[in-house]
Design an enzyme around this catalytic site. Structure first.
Site, PDB file in Angstrom:
ATOM      1  N   LEU A 210     -29.207 109.626  58.507  1.00 12.20           N
ATOM      2  CA  LEU A 210     -29.460 110.204  60.796  1.00 12.20           C
ATOM      3  C   LEU A 210     -30.193 109.193  60.821  1.00 12.20           C
ATOM      4  O   LEU A 210     -31.907 109.029  60.251  1.00 12.20           O
ATOM      5  CB  LEU A 210     -29.483 111.071  60.844  1.00 12.20           C
ATOM      6  CG  LEU A 210     -28.294 112.144  61.103  1.00 12.20           C
ATOM      7  CD1 LEU A 210     -28.962 113.437  61.534  1.00 12.20           C
ATOM      8  CD2 LEU A 210     -27.642 111.178  62.188  1.00 12.20           C
ATOM      9  N   ARG A 211     -29.927 108.929  61.683  1.00 14.89           N
ATOM     10  CA  ARG A 211     -31.416 107.643  62.087  1.00 14.89           C
ATOM     11  C   ARG A 211     -30.907 108.190  63.870  1.00 14.89           C
ATOM     12  O   ARG A 211     -31.857 106.999  64.672  1.00 14.89           O
ATOM     13  CB  ARG A 211     -30.493 106.332  61.848  1.00 14.89           C
ATOM     14  CG  ARG A 211     -29.914 105.369  62.222  1.00 14.89           C
ATOM     15  CD  ARG A 211     -29.477 104.204  62.221  1.00 14.89           C
ATOM     16  NE  ARG A 211     -28.302 103.655  61.786  1.00 14.89           N
ATOM     17  CZ  ARG A 211     -27.671 102.222  63.233  1.00 14.89           C
ATOM     18  NH1 ARG A 211     -28.985 101.993  63.231  1.00 14.89           N
ATOM     19  NH2 ARG A 211     -26.617 102.186  62.527  1.00 14.89           N
ATOM     20  N   ASN A 212     -30.056 108.462  64.242  1.00 13.20           N
ATOM     21  CA  ASN A 212     -30.123 109.206  65.579  1.00 13.20           C
ATOM     22  C   ASN A 212     -29.733 110.561  66.368  1.00 13.20           C
ATOM     23  O   ASN A 212     -29.837 110.983  65.694  1.00 13.20           O
ATOM     24  CB  ASN A 212     -28.297 108.152  65.834  1.00 13.20           C
ATOM     25  CG  ASN A 212     -28.800 106.911  66.409  1.00 13.20           C
ATOM     26  OD1 ASN A 212     -29.298 106.464  66.746  1.00 13.20           O
ATOM     27  ND2 ASN A 212     -27.242 106.767  66.052  1.00 13.20           N
ATOM     28  N   GLY A 303     -19.332 107.522  57.380  1.00 17.53           N
ATOM     29  CA  GLY A 303     -18.365 107.336  58.427  1.00 17.53           C
ATOM     30  C   GLY A 303     -18.959 106.366  59.215  1.00 17.53           C
ATOM     31  O   GLY A 303     -18.137 105.143  58.552  1.00 17.53           O
ATOM     32  N   ARG A 304     -18.749 106.037  60.586  1.00 24.82           N
ATOM     33  CA  ARG A 304     -17.794 104.445  61.372  1.00 24.82           C
ATOM     34  C   ARG A 304     -19.516 103.607  61.458  1.00 24.82           C
ATOM     35  O   ARG A 304     -20.803 104.055  61.692  1.00 24.82           O
ATOM     36  CB  ARG A 304     -17.289 105.701  62.677  1.00 24.82           C
ATOM     37  CG  ARG A 304     -16.581 103.626  63.532  1.00 24.82           C
ATOM     38  CD  ARG A 304     -16.741 104.854  64.814  1.00 24.82           C
ATOM     39  NE  ARG A 304     -17.347 105.732  65.145  1.00 24.82           N
ATOM     40  CZ  ARG A 304     -17.864 105.426  66.456  1.00 24.82           C
ATOM     41  NH1 ARG A 304     -17.535 103.800  66.799  1.00 24.82           N
ATOM     42  NH2 ARG A 304     -19.527 105.215  67.293  1.00 24.82           N
ATOM     43  N   ALA A 307     -24.731 102.583  58.651  1.00 22.61           N
ATOM     44  CA  ALA A 307     -25.678 101.071  59.021  1.00 22.61           C
ATOM     45  C   ALA A 307     -25.693 100.338  60.189  1.00 22.61           C
ATOM     46  O   ALA A 307     -26.303  98.797  59.643  1.00 22.61           O
ATOM     47  CB  ALA A 307     -26.524 100.351  57.297  1.00 22.61           C
TER      48      ALA A 307
END
Lengths: 422, 422
Positions: A210-212, A303-304, A307
């Protein structure tokens, strides 16, 4: 006995971090060494080498490693590695055989014995960028790529802005960059996280990168993984992102809240890793899998546009690349952590719940989908987010964050305005 | 090249069904053979041996096989097998060396060369029942088990009611029992289903075992599997169930409707298999996995109380047993199809969607759960089913079925009433 996947490279966790008296002594020595300024990216790479996140790497890469990684997805010795980990500098005074101190914003992060010094020409850097950041989709034709990459691709810009020389050699890491203090209980070294996973008796462990902020689409990814694995680690990037993204200080408490209210605590762990984003799409997905292996996770949820940045990669290139990388059959050389590939997820009104393009046969009009840009706008101006998109408790926290940004801007503008009056 | 799992036993699909001229000739010969009446269970087993569903089995079991299966989960030669497949009779006139015709309701299903004849004493049958039907939970203590099993366990009753002798020997199967005609496009032999799976290019294929109408809890199981496998087969039992259960004639069109309205057709197939339920819980879950391997599926979804009846098994015994069976390391002997273990699933209002005990931290009051008994009652008396429990389009079809049952009963009662007046 641990049921976890072995660290990458067949040598256990390779940690270059010094602690206690050894660290003190090395810091003293470092004070007398030639100082080389490092970039934020190199700082993150150093910390990962320090704590074993980049096992079996204990050195910045030689030119042979760099070339082999770009060309063949392996170090020169045949061990899988998907992206260059290099130390660049413009300081030509550094020579092979020197010991140097690596410094970021006046803090010494490591000492290093220089074993090789090599220049990368602009053409070589461009070649690296094409190998690492170009993706394989039809839209990635060279001309098109270079027309926009220098402006819009943060990873490309970073490589092209690197110093003239790269320095290779083993490092002794002296700092974890304040992460343990800033994210207590969330920042975990691979050995710490492995101990925690072992305590739970888990074997099949999935990582959610996760980065959001974590909305319901991410929650659903994690929950699919919870159903089919022993447990899941929400493993957030707590390093640097591109400007405008939501910082980890805000994201981490949002995840805490979500876990508290919407997960069965026994099956989920939140942790963070200290690396910066490279935005290398498919190649970075492979790196994400590689260091998850070191942290004890044998599945990475992909997922979609994993990165990704802008339109540089195809939606599922980062899933497909896992079927295209070299496999030797030797577990000490190969990537062992496998992707858990999941399609685009969303809430669908007709499905009456979360779904993906693989399970939902309904139309666009039934699905609750918001672009990141649109969501940011709605959160900033306080408008209502469509039902089912996120959890209210989390959206509230994000609204407050955006409100605080606006206040800061207003305070600055008022200050500027009153200043101009004087 | 097929990506599918190999059939069980290392010999490809072993099919004892004769067709065309060979079948005609064998039927003629059968007319002159001694007739042995078989049970409905044996009929189902025969069809499975005919079409390769029970590969590598081509004979009813010898006493050595029977004992080894009960005791060690393997045939006498060490090949994994979880439940006895035996032919029982009370006809003592059958001798070793005889060729016999196996007949069910005046139809000849097979011929068989008798190679062994053995009696099972009541004590041996009881031993079999304890091994196969007792489960391993605390509630399964012998006394408690026998206090209720003879009354309430359809599988136990079936074994205890078997004839005095078992006959072993290879079979030539002559009928598929009308299944191809009754369920066109749904009844599929292993070779047919494998061809269909190959056509789709699938490798990782999960089976959803179904013997009840498909509500959202089952839909969710299938959809989790769709997310993590190449595709899913809704593989319904179209053989016999216990009295009061909903017949396949009703269940199959309900599944068609559900697939049409709520699944992405590319990722899901409906098929049926011609076996009767044994209600052997964990042991039957293993059998379900074994024959799914023959049908080309390498994962079996195992949820709560798989193949259970009443309170005879612990909720997750049928998941746990997969970790307790013998493994030789020889793929020609071992069970290759693995369980996809999923916890109890339901709709949760706070989760705002489907969830399981592994993902939902909320309370009973937030969850939409109905017992089978309660649901049947609600469908029968036409009362409203709680929101989110099923899909309206499917519930409507079930309501119509129950209404038709009531009409039939009323017609019968009216006929009886007017009869008594005369």
């Amino acid at each position: 006995m641990s049921k976890l996947v072995a660290p990458h490279g067949g040598k256990g966790l390779v940690c270059s971090l010094l602690e206690g008296a050894a660290r003190e002594a090395e810091l003293k020595k470092a004070a007398g060494l030639k100082k080389v300024e490092i970039s934020a990216r190199v700082r993150g790479d150093l910390i990962m080498m320090g704590i074993g996140g980049f096992s079996p790497l204990d050195s910045f890469m030689t030119k042979a490693d760099w070339k082999s990684v770009c060309d063949k997805f392996t170090l020169a010795d045949g061990t899988f590695w998907p992206v260059p980990v290099v130390l660049d500098t413009n300081d030509d005074s550094v020579k092979v055989g020197d010991e140097i101190a690596l410094v970021f914003k006046d803090e010494t992060y490591a000492t290093m014995k220089v074993t090789e010094k090599y220049a990368l020409t602009d053409d070589e850097k461009k070649w690296e960028c094409e190998k690492i950041f170009k993706g394989v989709g039809e839209d990635s034709a060279d001309d098109k790529f270079w027309k926009v990459a220098l402006e819009d691709h943060p990873g490309v810009k970073m490589v092209m802005a690197q110093g003239k020389f790269n320095l290779a050699g083993p490092v002794k890491v002296l700092s974890e960059g304040g992460y343990p203090e800033r994210y207590p209980g969330v920042y975990m070294r691979p050995a710490d996280l492995r101990a925690k996973l072992d305590e739970k008796g888990w074997g099949t462990v999935a990582a959610l990168q996760l980065r959001n902020p974590m909305h319901r689409s991410h929650e659903y990814l994690a929950k699919i993984a919870v159903e089919v694995c022993d447990g899941v680690v929400i493993h957030s990037l707590i390093g640097n992102l591109k400007p405008g993204d939501i910082p980890a200080e805000v994201r981490v408490p949002c995840i805490d809240k979500l876990v508290e209210l919407y997960f069965v605590k026994d099956n989920i762990i939140q942790a963070g890793y200290p690396l910066d984003m490279r935005y290398a799409g498919p190649r970075e997905a492979l790196l994400h899998a590689l260091f998850r292996q070191n942290f004890g996770m044998n599945r990475l949820i992909v997922g979609r546009d994993h990165a990704g940045v802008g339109d540089f990669y195809g939606m599922f290139e980062a899933q497909d690349i896992f079927d295209q990388i070299p496999v030797t059959g030797n577990p000490a050389k190969d990537l062992l952590t496998q992707p858990l590939k999941i399609d685009w997820t969303f809430y669908c009104k007709k499905c009456d719940g979360m779904a993906s393009l693989r399970t939902c046969p309904h139309g666009k009009e039934d699905r609750v989908i918001l672009s990141g840009t649109k969501l940011r706008k709605m959160l900033s101006d306080g408008s209502d987010i469509p039902d089912h998109f996120g959890r209210e408790e989390v959206l509230d926290m994000l609204r407050k964050y955006y409100a605080s940004l606006t206040e800061k801007v207003e305070v600055k503008m008022q200050a500027a305005a009153s200043g101009s009056k004087m």
